[in-house]
Design an enzyme around this catalytic site. Structure first.
Site, PDB file in Angstrom:
ATOM      1  CG  ASP A   1      53.660  59.064 102.868  1.00  0.00           C
ATOM      2  OD1 ASP A   1      52.787  59.824 103.339  1.00  0.00           O
ATOM      3  OD2 ASP A   1      53.710  57.847 103.127  1.00  0.00           O
TER       4      ASP A   1
ATOM      5  CD  GLU B   1      52.867  54.593 105.560  1.00  0.00           C
ATOM      6  OE1 GLU B   1      52.311  54.261 106.631  1.00  0.00           O
ATOM      7  OE2 GLU B   1      52.334  55.336 104.715  1.00  0.00           O
TER       8      GLU B   1
ATOM      9  CG  HIS C   1      47.589  53.597 104.855  1.00  0.00           C
ATOM     10  ND1 HIS C   1      47.534  54.936 105.182  1.00  0.00           N
ATOM     11  CD2 HIS C   1      46.306  53.161 104.855  1.00  0.00           C
ATOM     12  CE1 HIS C   1      46.271  55.272 105.385  1.00  0.00           C
ATOM     13  NE2 HIS C   1      45.520  54.232 105.186  1.00  0.00           N
TER      14      HIS C   1
ATOM     15  CG  ASP D   1      50.015  56.917 100.857  1.00  0.00           C
ATOM     16  OD1 ASP D   1      49.269  56.338 100.036  1.00  0.00           O
ATOM     17  OD2 ASP D   1      49.877  56.798 102.082  1.00  0.00           O
TER      18      ASP D   1
END
Length: 213
Positions: A21, A23, A179, A184
């Protein structure tokens, strides 16, 4: 009777699944900053079930000239230039990530790593862009194959949103921690393992030997 221990390399035709994941500071992988990345590798336990194994996590400094969309920052709550993040330069992060993944890919005797993610094309796009940006040659990741837990969750659980899919699978999910790349990724890893193991428990794997007429 000799019992053959199940091997991860036999489950996904030589692919080594790595849950990832990211960001970011926007949606464009080529222009917008990647700010945080986490990865979870998997292994098979003694029952042949897929389980989380190792975790990689780093905060990332925006690459030189990177675009930062304020709306994205407002959404994920990351201050790209906060020294307390302990962010490393993108080149170092991705070289370390590739080294980490290669180590466990080799231990699993797999040929290539495949990114597993929720809405996988997004995360894979940012990973591929960073690898290209820094001309990293020894990347373990397949450039376009991915396993998308959004699609798998729609099939197995009737849900496509990560939190709802986790809830349907009985996986605790704290919305206030969402987030964060690390949080996540860990939940996505649990979700992927749940779906794969559930399919196995229902008799879908291993495939029965085909009988020739």
């Amino acid at each position: 009777m000799t019992i053959t221990k199940p091997a991860l390399k036999d489950r996904f035709r030589g692919y080594f699944p790595v849950i990832i994941d990211v960001e970011t500071a926007g949606f464009n992988a080529n222009t917008d900053a990647l700010l945080e990345i986490a990865a979870v590798t998997l292994k098979l336990d003694e029952n042949g079930d897929v389980v989380p194994h190792t975790t990689f996590h780093e905060h990332v400094q925006p690459f030189e000239g990177a675009n930062i969309e304020q709306a994205a920052i407002d959404f994920n709550g990351i201050d790209p230039f906060c020294a307390l993040r302990g962010a490393l330069d993108e080149n170092t992060v991705f070289k370390n990530l590739c080294q980490h993944v290669r180590k466990y890919q080799k231990e699993a005797d797999c040929q290539r790593s495949v990114i597993v993610a929720h809405n996988a094309s997004f995360d894979q796009g940012f990973v591929n862009a960073a690898i290209t940006r820094h001309d990293i040659k020894r990347t373990p990741f397949h450039p376009f194959v991915s396993f998308d837990t959004t699609s798998l969750s729609a099939l197995a659980l009737g849900q496509t949103v990560l939190i709802k899919a986790c809830q349907a699978a009985g996986i605790p999910f704290n919305q206030s921690e969402a987030h964060s790349a690390l949080y996540d990724t860990e939940r996505t890893a649990e979700l992927f393992c749940f779906i794969v193991n559930r399919y196995k428990s229902l008799g879908g794997w291993p495939l029965p030997n085909l009988i020739e007429n």
